[in-house]
Design an enzyme around this catalytic site. Structure first.
Site: not given
Length: 157
Positions: A55, A57, A88
């Site tokens: 992801h 993040e 995250c």
């Protein structure tokens, strides 16, 4: 010093657009230091890296930790176009990010106030300041357009 959340979120939106251009869910992230200098930027790469943890993040945290040679990202601000998920937010708490600024709320996965609120959970060893809704319309439109196009494409198959 005046913090300009909109300017930094616009950089995260550019990252999100990069993700969309390569067929990834368009989420982008930028990590800024204490003086609002950009430490790292990233976008989703779960498909291209065959990595469910890739992801935006997570990637931005990894890059920043490598750059500053420390897994603790103290006094940093994370800008992300969509509310972070459970994974995250867990990483953000572990990294000791000070503030998370995000655009669109995530009603299905959001762990920064919508579905869960890891940022303010006193049971955890670190609490995070949240600033939601910055460039919310742009962030929401970007992700909605992406999924609308994806659905249309699958209908035409």
């Amino acid at each position: 010093m005046s913090i300009n959340h909109i300017d930094l979120m616009k950089l995260a939106l550019i990252e999100a657009e990069k993700a969309g251009q390569i067929g990834e869910v368009p989420v982008g992230a930028v990590l800024a230091g204490e003086n609002m200098e950009i430490i790292s930027a990233a976008h989703n790469k779960t498909i291209s890296l065959n990595d469910p943890t890739a992801h935006a993040e997570i990637l931005v945290l990894r890059k920043a930790a490598e750059i500053i040679s420390n897994y603790r990202l103290l006094n940093t601000t994370l800008y992300v176009t969509v509310e972070p998920c459970i994974m995250c937010m867990g990483a953000i708490v572990h990294a000791r990010v000070k503030t998370v600024v995000y655009g669109a709320y995530d009603l299905k996965w959001g762990a920064a106030g919508t579905l869960y609120n890891f940022a303010d959970d006193k049971r955890l060893n670190h609490q995070i300041n949240l600033i939601p809704g910055i460039c919310q319309d742009e962030s929401r439109n970007l992700i909605q357009s992406f999924f609308r196009a994806r659905r249309k494409k699958s209908e035409n198959l």
